[in-house]
Scaffold this motif. Structure first.
Motif, PDB file in Angstrom:
ATOM      1  N   SER A  40       0.827  -0.991  -0.049  1.00  0.00           N
ATOM      2  CA  SER A  40       0.219  -0.171  -0.250  1.00  0.00           C
ATOM      3  C   SER A  40       0.831   1.221   0.095  1.00  0.00           C
ATOM      4  N   ALA A  41       0.512   2.458  -0.287  1.00  0.00           N
ATOM      5  CA  ALA A  41       1.072   3.633  -0.394  1.00  0.00           C
ATOM      6  C   ALA A  41       1.855   3.826   0.922  1.00  0.00           C
ATOM      7  N   ARG A  42       1.127   3.680   2.163  1.00  0.00           N
ATOM      8  CA  ARG A  42       1.802   3.634   3.354  1.00  0.00           C
ATOM      9  C   ARG A  42       2.108   2.424   4.066  1.00  0.00           C
ATOM     10  N   SER A  43       3.351   1.838   4.373  1.00  0.00           N
ATOM     11  CA  SER A  43       3.553   0.858   4.980  1.00  0.00           C
ATOM     12  C   SER A  43       4.056   1.063   6.356  1.00  0.00           C
ATOM     13  N   PRO A  44       3.781   0.321   7.374  1.00  0.00           N
ATOM     14  CA  PRO A  44       4.390   0.494   8.746  1.00  0.00           C
ATOM     15  C   PRO A  44       5.987   0.348   8.794  1.00  0.00           C
ATOM     16  N   CYS A  45       6.501  -0.260   7.500  1.00  0.00           N
ATOM     17  CA  CYS A  45       7.869  -0.530   7.652  1.00  0.00           C
ATOM     18  C   CYS A  45       8.499   0.722   6.979  1.00  0.00           C
ATOM     19  N   ASP A  46       7.811   1.627   6.242  1.00  0.00           N
ATOM     20  CA  ASP A  46       8.371   2.987   5.719  1.00  0.00           C
ATOM     21  C   ASP A  46       9.406   3.723   6.506  1.00  0.00           C
ATOM     22  N   PRO A  47       8.919   4.033   7.760  1.00  0.00           N
ATOM     23  CA  PRO A  47       9.924   4.789   8.716  1.00  0.00           C
ATOM     24  C   PRO A  47      11.077   4.013   8.802  1.00  0.00           C
ATOM     25  N   ILE A  48      10.931   2.642   8.876  1.00  0.00           N
ATOM     26  CA  ILE A  48      12.166   1.926   9.407  1.00  0.00           C
ATOM     27  C   ILE A  48      13.351   1.860   8.156  1.00  0.00           C
ATOM     28  N   ARG A  49      12.742   1.813   7.223  1.00  0.00           N
ATOM     29  CA  ARG A  49      13.455   1.910   5.662  1.00  0.00           C
ATOM     30  C   ARG A  49      14.050   3.139   5.317  1.00  0.00           C
ATOM     31  N   THR A  50      13.622   4.218   6.155  1.00  0.00           N
ATOM     32  CA  THR A  50      14.312   5.711   5.723  1.00  0.00           C
ATOM     33  C   THR A  50      15.813   5.848   5.996  1.00  0.00           C
ATOM     34  N   CYS A  51      16.184   5.027   7.044  1.00  0.00           N
ATOM     35  CA  CYS A  51      17.668   5.155   7.490  1.00  0.00           C
ATOM     36  C   CYS A  51      18.332   3.625   6.789  1.00  0.00           C
ATOM     37  N   ARG A  52      19.385   4.163   6.518  1.00  0.00           N
ATOM     38  CA  ARG A  52      20.378   2.722   5.950  1.00  0.00           C
ATOM     39  C   ARG A  52      20.304   1.627   6.685  1.00  0.00           C
ATOM     40  N   GLN A  53      20.503   1.853   8.001  1.00  0.00           N
ATOM     41  CA  GLN A  53      20.323   0.628   9.250  1.00  0.00           C
ATOM     42  C   GLN A  53      19.032  -0.082   8.924  1.00  0.00           C
ATOM     43  N   GLY A  54      18.046   0.615   8.852  1.00  0.00           N
ATOM     44  CA  GLY A  54      16.473   0.177   9.012  1.00  0.00           C
ATOM     45  C   GLY A  54      16.565  -0.808   7.517  1.00  0.00           C
ATOM     46  N   LEU A  55      16.837  -0.184   6.586  1.00  0.00           N
ATOM     47  CA  LEU A  55      16.893  -0.901   5.211  1.00  0.00           C
ATOM     48  C   LEU A  55      17.523  -2.043   5.028  1.00  0.00           C
ATOM     49  N   ILE A  56      18.740  -2.141   5.636  1.00  0.00           N
ATOM     50  CA  ILE A  56      19.606  -3.213   5.535  1.00  0.00           C
ATOM     51  C   ILE A  56      18.909  -4.301   6.388  1.00  0.00           C
ATOM     52  N   ALA A  57      18.480  -3.778   7.636  1.00  0.00           N
ATOM     53  CA  ALA A  57      17.838  -4.867   8.541  1.00  0.00           C
ATOM     54  C   ALA A  57      16.503  -5.578   7.857  1.00  0.00           C
ATOM     55  N   CYS A  58      15.815  -4.738   6.985  1.00  0.00           N
ATOM     56  CA  CYS A  58      14.632  -5.292   6.227  1.00  0.00           C
ATOM     57  C   CYS A  58      15.143  -6.173   5.261  1.00  0.00           C
ATOM     58  N   GLN A  59      16.132  -6.083   4.593  1.00  0.00           N
ATOM     59  CA  GLN A  59      16.461  -6.750   3.316  1.00  0.00           C
ATOM     60  C   GLN A  59      17.278  -8.222   4.188  1.00  0.00           C
ATOM     61  N   ASP A  60      17.839  -7.913   5.295  1.00  0.00           N
ATOM     62  CA  ASP A  60      18.472  -9.307   5.965  1.00  0.00           C
ATOM     63  C   ASP A  60      17.190 -10.159   6.341  1.00  0.00           C
ATOM     64  N   CYS A  61      16.043  -9.344   6.764  1.00  0.00           N
ATOM     65  CA  CYS A  61      15.117 -10.181   7.290  1.00  0.00           C
ATOM     66  C   CYS A  61      14.451 -11.012   6.112  1.00  0.00           C
ATOM     67  N   ASP A  62      14.290 -10.199   5.031  1.00  0.00           N
ATOM     68  CA  ASP A  62      13.852 -10.684   3.787  1.00  0.00           C
ATOM     69  C   ASP A  62      14.677 -11.996   3.302  1.00  0.00           C
ATOM     70  N   ARG A  63      16.014 -11.713   3.277  1.00  0.00           N
ATOM     71  CA  ARG A  63      16.665 -12.658   2.922  1.00  0.00           C
ATOM     72  C   ARG A  63      17.006 -14.146   3.786  1.00  0.00           C
ATOM     73  N   ALA A  64      16.780 -13.881   5.018  1.00  0.00           N
ATOM     74  CA  ALA A  64      16.558 -15.052   5.972  1.00  0.00           C
ATOM     75  C   ALA A  64      15.316 -15.796   5.886  1.00  0.00           C
ATOM     76  N   ALA A  65      14.296 -15.086   5.678  1.00  0.00           N
ATOM     77  CA  ALA A  65      12.880 -15.785   5.191  1.00  0.00           C
ATOM     78  C   ALA A  65      13.118 -16.460   3.918  1.00  0.00           C
ATOM     79  N   PHE A  66      13.661 -16.000   2.932  1.00  0.00           N
ATOM     80  CA  PHE A  66      13.693 -16.394   1.484  1.00  0.00           C
ATOM     81  C   PHE A  66      14.813 -17.674   1.698  1.00  0.00           C
TER      82      PHE A  66
END
Length: 76
Positions: A40-66
């Motif tokens: 959706s246009a606004r995701s609860p994850c958006d604020p987390i992904r605004t900083c590099r650390q948050g984005l990397i953490a999200c990508q790591d989480c996606d990679r681990a789930a994959f």
């Protein structure tokens, strides 16, 4: 993979799922490349992904789930 699935139908399904749950869901190929997804246009994850650390953490989480899905041969 696009020739195996009807991506328009999958995209519609993901959009409906997002409308019901507000979860972002994506379909990845075996190389962790997103094939389809809806957010959706606004995701609860958006604020987390605004900083590099948050984005990397999200990508790591996606990679681990994959990787867990590949090991188990089931969706996560």
């Amino acid at each position: 993979m696009s020739h195996v699935f009807d991506l328009k139908k999958i995209q519609s399904l993901l959009k409906n799922f997002n409308a019901l749950t507000d979860f972002h869901v994506s379909l990845f190929n075996d190389e962790l490349v997103a094939i389809a997804g809806y957010q959706s246009a606004r995701s609860p994850c958006d604020p987390i992904r605004t900083c590099r650390q948050g984005l990397i953490a999200c990508q790591d989480c996606d990679r681990a789930a994959f990787q867990a899905a590949v090991r188990r041969k089931t969706p996560v």
